[in-house]
Scaffold this active site. Sequence first.
Site, mmCIF file in Angstrom:
data_model
loop_
_atom_site.group_PDB
_atom_site.id
_atom_site.type_symbol
_atom_site.label_atom_id
_atom_site.label_comp_id
_atom_site.label_asym_id
_atom_site.label_seq_id
_atom_site.Cartn_x
_atom_site.Cartn_y
_atom_site.Cartn_z
ATOM 1 N NE ARG A 183 -12.000 26.434 23.799
ATOM 2 C CZ ARG A 183 -11.008 27.313 23.704
ATOM 3 N NH1 ARG A 183 -10.521 27.653 22.527
ATOM 4 N NH2 ARG A 183 -10.497 27.840 24.803
ATOM 5 C CB SER A 257 -14.038 27.848 29.366
ATOM 6 O OG SER A 257 -12.857 28.583 29.464
ATOM 7 C CD GLU A 353 -14.699 25.253 26.016
ATOM 8 O OE1 GLU A 353 -14.540 26.472 26.126
ATOM 9 O OE2 GLU A 353 -13.842 24.414 26.319
HETATM 10 N N1 EPU Z 1 -13.192 38.364 32.536
HETATM 11 C C1 EPU Z 1 -13.917 38.961 33.544
HETATM 12 N N2 EPU Z 1 -14.278 38.215 34.621
HETATM 13 C C2 EPU Z 1 -13.950 36.903 34.727
HETATM 14 C C3 EPU Z 1 -13.216 36.304 33.711
HETATM 15 C C4 EPU Z 1 -12.848 37.032 32.623
HETATM 16 O O1 EPU Z 1 -14.230 40.137 33.479
HETATM 17 O O2 EPU Z 1 -14.319 36.298 35.758
HETATM 18 C C5 EPU Z 1 -12.800 39.161 31.363
HETATM 19 C C6 EPU Z 1 -11.559 40.002 31.593
HETATM 20 O O3 EPU Z 1 -11.761 41.221 30.963
HETATM 21 C C7 EPU Z 1 -10.460 39.272 30.872
HETATM 22 C C8 EPU Z 1 -11.229 38.659 29.720
HETATM 23 O O4 EPU Z 1 -12.510 38.337 30.283
HETATM 24 O O5 EPU Z 1 -9.480 40.146 30.431
HETATM 25 C C9 EPU Z 1 -10.594 37.402 29.190
HETATM 26 O O6 EPU Z 1 -10.395 36.493 30.252
HETATM 27 P P1 EPU Z 1 -9.331 35.305 30.127
HETATM 28 O O7 EPU Z 1 -8.044 35.849 29.614
HETATM 29 O O8 EPU Z 1 -9.318 34.553 31.398
HETATM 30 O O9 EPU Z 1 -9.891 34.443 28.940
HETATM 31 P P2 EPU Z 1 -11.350 33.885 28.618
HETATM 32 O O10 EPU Z 1 -11.822 34.548 27.374
HETATM 33 O O11 EPU Z 1 -12.219 33.965 29.810
HETATM 34 C C10 EPU Z 1 -10.440 32.010 27.028
HETATM 35 C C11 EPU Z 1 -10.575 30.526 26.894
HETATM 36 C C12 EPU Z 1 -9.703 29.816 27.918
HETATM 37 C C13 EPU Z 1 -8.268 30.252 27.706
HETATM 38 C C14 EPU Z 1 -8.186 31.772 27.854
HETATM 39 C C15 EPU Z 1 -6.807 32.328 27.589
HETATM 40 C C16 EPU Z 1 -12.815 30.159 26.022
HETATM 41 C C17 EPU Z 1 -14.197 29.675 26.311
HETATM 42 N N3 EPU Z 1 -11.965 30.141 27.053
HETATM 43 O O12 EPU Z 1 -10.995 32.353 28.298
HETATM 44 O O13 EPU Z 1 -9.782 28.431 27.672
HETATM 45 O O14 EPU Z 1 -7.394 29.624 28.651
HETATM 46 O O15 EPU Z 1 -9.076 32.399 26.897
HETATM 47 O O16 EPU Z 1 -6.555 32.353 26.228
HETATM 48 O O17 EPU Z 1 -12.518 30.524 24.885
HETATM 49 C C18 EPU Z 1 -10.989 26.476 28.270
HETATM 50 O O18 EPU Z 1 -11.395 26.452 27.118
HETATM 51 O O19 EPU Z 1 -11.314 25.595 29.103
HETATM 52 C C19 EPU Z 1 -10.135 27.572 28.692
HETATM 53 C C20 EPU Z 1 -9.735 27.719 29.953
#
Ligand code: EPU
Length: 357
Positions: A183, A257, A353
């Site tokens: 990012r 995010s 972010e």
């Molecule tokens: N999780 C929780 N609680 C929550 C959300 C997430 O426990 O409320 C944990 C879970 O273990 C889950 C893990 O976090 O397995 C990962 O969650 P998720 O797959 O939703 O991905 P993220 O790391 O929360 C990132 C990006 C997203 C992108 C997703 C999928 C960032 C800041 N965000 O989110 O990007 O869609 O991966 O690859 O890196 C964005 O940048 O706006 C965005 C949505």
Amino acid sequence: MCYNSPPGKDVLTLLKSTFVLMQIHSSCSLKPYNTFGIDLPAAQLVRLMDEEELAPIGDLAQGTAPRVLGGGSNILLTHELKDLIVKNELKGINLLEENEQHTWLEVKAGEVWHDFVMYAIAQNLGGIENLALIPGCVGAAPIQNIGAYGVEVRQTIDEVIAWHWEEQRYLSFKNEDCRFGYRDSIFKREMKDRLIITSVVFRLDKVHCLNTSYGAVQQQLEIMGVSEASVKSVAEAVMAIRRSKLPDPKTLGNAGSFFKNPTITRQQFDSLCAHHPDLPSYPASEGQVKIPAGWLIENCGWKGYREGAVGVHEKQALVLVNYGGAKGADLYQLSEKILRSVLEKFDITLEREVNIW
Ligand code: EPU
């Protein structure tokens, strides 16, 4: 030049020497221009629809960096803006070159990102299918190196072309010049506030190399009964996942995010795991571990929290939402409280972010 505008009371008309037609709105609400749906006015907003309008922007900005808006999907407005706002509406997709493996497309910065993903899929071009449904415009994609489901846009960017509004000239950044990180890019650092990105050149794949490494994508493909994945089916899987857990800004104001996933040392990770054996992690550079901010926020009890018009989304704790009529300052205050509680409980400082304006 002739600055022109349609009738309406939020509009200003100016006349100058060369013949360029521009739409300049004064004291207009930015509500339709940000996905949080925050209602704050801008002193002056220019709709950039033609590259001929770039030179006059330097005059209009009067020495203060203009703020460039694409889809408005990564900003939080917290106060009335006095600076010139440039709404990038440059459109067009041009085929530059192709060989047996790749196609190079130059895409103007104001194209809607998801529409471009759909265009690439319709041409059976691969590389950006995992990035389907990310809100925003093409010009914003390299700035924060958008990423999802195991893919980052930097993997397909060949060149970024931008207008330096002070020096009044175009600059070209090849992939390695962009200094992409998680990012992150040169456009958020050394080049911040200096450029208006005008187009991005993508190198897309005719010979596909699909990335279905992300567990949720694999599961979704199975649910869809797909035995042999394609760029189209991967995009459909990603769209189904996003629709199931991320709120649509058209119905619930949000900016995706709100925080980045933090990177901590392996040592800190091991000591956290001693108390929280279920702490998830992503691989990072040597000696480092990246952990999901959503997990940290949920484990501080914020998921589904609501305070007046602002809250934390019930399905993804990384997303702050505007239930209607929220003030940007209230969302900012909520983000402060979340930051403090994650710091107290886990000794980890989250980084926003979303850009705070
Ligand atoms: N999780 C929780 N609680 C929550 C959300 C997430 O426990 O409320 C944990 C879970 O273990 C889950 C893990 O976090 O397995 C990962 O969650 P998720 O797959 O939703 O991905 P993220 O790391 O929360 C990132 C990006 C997203 C992108 C997703 C999928 C960032 C800041 N965000 O989110 O990007 O869609 O991966 O690859 O890196 C964005 O940048 O706006 C965005 C949505």
